[in-house]
Design an enzyme around this catalytic site. Structure first.
Site, mmCIF file in Angstrom:
data_model
loop_
_atom_site.group_PDB
_atom_site.id
_atom_site.type_symbol
_atom_site.label_atom_id
_atom_site.label_comp_id
_atom_site.label_asym_id
_atom_site.label_seq_id
_atom_site.Cartn_x
_atom_site.Cartn_y
_atom_site.Cartn_z
ATOM 1 N N ARG A 1 0.855 -1.200 0.000
ATOM 2 C CA ARG A 1 0.000 0.000 0.000
ATOM 3 C C ARG A 1 0.887 1.245 0.000
ATOM 4 O O ARG A 1 1.714 1.420 0.894
ATOM 5 C CB ARG A 1 -0.910 0.001 1.237
ATOM 6 N N HIS B 1 -3.183 10.879 1.177
ATOM 7 C CA HIS B 1 -2.835 10.537 2.561
ATOM 8 C C HIS B 1 -2.319 11.817 3.241
ATOM 9 O O HIS B 1 -1.110 12.038 3.346
ATOM 10 C CB HIS B 1 -1.775 9.435 2.558
ATOM 11 N N GLU C 1 -7.912 8.206 6.615
ATOM 12 C CA GLU C 1 -8.274 8.694 7.952
ATOM 13 C C GLU C 1 -8.819 10.123 7.977
ATOM 14 O O GLU C 1 -8.210 11.028 8.574
ATOM 15 C CB GLU C 1 -7.057 8.597 8.879
ATOM 16 N N ASN D 1 -7.900 1.093 9.747
ATOM 17 C CA ASN D 1 -6.605 1.342 10.395
ATOM 18 C C ASN D 1 -6.835 1.236 11.903
ATOM 19 O O ASN D 1 -7.597 2.018 12.477
ATOM 20 C CB ASN D 1 -6.088 2.751 10.087
ATOM 21 N N TYR E 1 -4.985 0.979 15.739
ATOM 22 C CA TYR E 1 -3.751 1.083 16.526
ATOM 23 C C TYR E 1 -3.920 0.801 18.009
ATOM 24 O O TYR E 1 -3.037 0.261 18.642
ATOM 25 C CB TYR E 1 -3.125 2.477 16.351
ATOM 26 N N GLU F 1 -3.899 -0.602 7.986
ATOM 27 C CA GLU F 1 -2.778 -0.170 8.830
ATOM 28 C C GLU F 1 -2.922 -0.770 10.216
ATOM 29 O O GLU F 1 -4.021 -0.821 10.774
ATOM 30 C CB GLU F 1 -2.756 1.360 9.024
#
Ligand code: BGC
Length: 481
Positions: A83, A128, A173, A315, A317, A383
């Protein structure tokens, strides 16, 4: 979460996408060469006091010149997917197709062609975070005209690269760029306009995404047969006190303001989550606004937005315990509208940056939540990663354990919870420019020596660990047994 005996021999589904991710501004460098126009990140990092030690992405990992080195890293890991993001202002220096930079097109052509020659499937993010500065000068994401301008850029990319790129993400995002760029002011354009532009910007981003998806759907899909989505980030959240109704409601709001803000319109019903609408409306009324600070979609827009994604790109985290926190009415902001405070449980390890508590099991819960609330979509985890304060040791044992545990949670989600997970992209292929933290935070599977003018890449132990899992398509070496 224990990895049960029955799952010890389980593998990932056939054709599972094994990837790693990067983003243009974080790795490319070459910020002003070969006709590239400046982006908002160039402008922002060139101001004093914005970034850790005033570092910039001017050179970053120098992937603009060292793409072949990156390709070697990709091959060493045995990735099936990679990606990357396009720098919009490298392709279109002023942001519009009036001026096309041929050298920018050639750079991405080469990357895409090299990946395909090496049997690696590209997944491309159109934007991005690095909006062309020329567009920011016209109001950027706050100006509704961005919807048509983004669509023009997206069509240019589909037209130019879509014969070879089959997995597209429009935006990365939007939650982060709206919140950090327009409310907290720690990302460009660095505005602190609490409670207003954050929603306007989010609104325009959703419409931009949806319009570009429709362009793909009507003009390119039949011929190119690709898939288009956008990458949404979310924490997993649980009530701080599970017996407190206030905390339970606050947790619902936390998820609605983070994931639902974008996921609900696109994957559910074309509109913002009901609790987000009612919360902001009630607070806006009490604050004396004639209408809600959260803009409304017209019926026509709702119909355009609903269903405008071919898969879910997540994504993930970290996770939070959520407490109800009553906000004073005079404080209008995205943060206070939520009336929910996310707290890190003291038992969760925080080895790198302060916000990133390591909670692999939160991913399993979040996947199940998305399955339930977003119509059981195909999911790519676009991600997920583990930060270390740099420069980090090559013996990154904690990160090895993190990848093992996370991928085990995903196996459980697939086999026990029936979640349709299609792929996983580690963040990141390389140590890179970590936005406001500069080079102080390292997420790579490869270490980059930023002090050495050749920017050598060296595989961390976690890169080896990931490569082994990829080669086994899980945790058991079937070839050896
Ligand atoms: C972004 C990446 C970033 C990563 C780690 C995500 O918010 O998409 O660009 O480097 O998180 O902070």
């Amino acid at each position: 979460m224990p990895f049960s005996d029955e799952l010890k021999n389980a593998t990932f589904p056939e054709g599972f996408a094994w990837g790693a991710a990067t983003a243009a501004y974080q790795v490319e460098g070459g910020w002003n060469v070969d006709g590239k126009g400046p982006s908002i990140w160039d402008t922002f990092t060139h101001q004093k006091g914005k970034i850790f030690q005033d570092q910039t992405g001017d050179r970053a990992c120098n992937s603009y010149e060292l793409w072949e080195e990156d390709l070697k890293c990709i091959k060493q890991l045995g990735l099936s997917h990679y990606r990357l993001s396009f720098s919009w202002s490298r392709l279109l220096p002023e942001g519009t197709a009036c001026n096309i930079n041929k050298k920018g097109v050639a750079y991405y052509d080469r990357i895409i062609n090299d990946l395909l020659t090496n049997k690696v499937t590209p997944m491309v993010t159109l934007n991005h975070f690095d909006l062309p500065q020329a567009l920011e000068d016209k109001g950027g994401w706050k100006n509704e005209q961005i919807v048509d301008i983004f669509d023009e850029y997206a069509k240019f990319c589909f037209q130019t690269f879509g014969d070879r790129v089959k997995l597209w993400l429009t935006l990365n995002e939007p939650h982060v760029s709206a919140n950090l760029g327009y409310e907290e002011g720690i990302f460009p354009p660095g505005l602190k306009e609490p409670g207003m532009s954050v929603y306007q910007v989010g609104h325009n981003m959703i419409k931009s995404h949806a319009k570009a998806w429709h362009s793909y759907n009507t003009i390119f899909r039949q011929e190119q047969k690709g898939l288009v989505s956008l990458a949404l980030n979310s924490d997993w959240a649980e009530p701080f006190d599970p017996s407190s109704q206030d905390d339970i409601n606050a947790t619902d709001r936390y998820m609605a303001f983070m994931l639902g803000w974008f996921a609900n319109p696109i994957f559910v019903d074309g509109d913002y989550p009901a609790i987000m609408k009612s919360q902001i409306k009630a607070r806006s009324e009490k604050q004396g606004f004639v209408s809600s600070r959260l803009p409304e979609f017209t019926k026509e827009e709702q119909n355009m937005i609903k269903g405008s994604a071919d898969f879910f790109a997540l994504n993930y985290y970290t996770s939070r315990k959520v407490k109800y926190s009553k906000s004073p009415l005079k404080m209008q902001s995205f943060k206070t509208d939520k009336e929910a405070e996310g707290i890190i449980d003291p038992s969760w390890p925080v080895p790198g940056v302060a916000w990133l508590a390591v909670v692999p099991w939160g991913l399993r819960k979040l996947l199940e939540y998305i399955k339930k609330t977003c119509n059981d979509p195909k999911i790519y985890i676009t991600e997920n990663g583990f930060s270390l304060m740099g420069p980090a040791s090559l013996e990154d044992n904690q990160r090895c354990q993190f990848y093992r545990e996370t991928l085990q949670e995903i196996l459980i989600a697939i086999h026990q919870d029936g979640v349709d997970v299609r792929g996983y992209f580690a963040w990141s292929l390389l140590d890179n420019f970590e936005w406001a933290c500069g080079y102080s935070v390292r997420f790579g599977l490869f270490q980059v020596d930023f002090e050495n003018p050749e920017f050598p890449r060296t595989m961390y132990k976690s890169g080896k660990e990931y490569a082994t899992i990829i080669s086994c398509n899980g945790f058991v070496n079937k070839k050896a047994t």
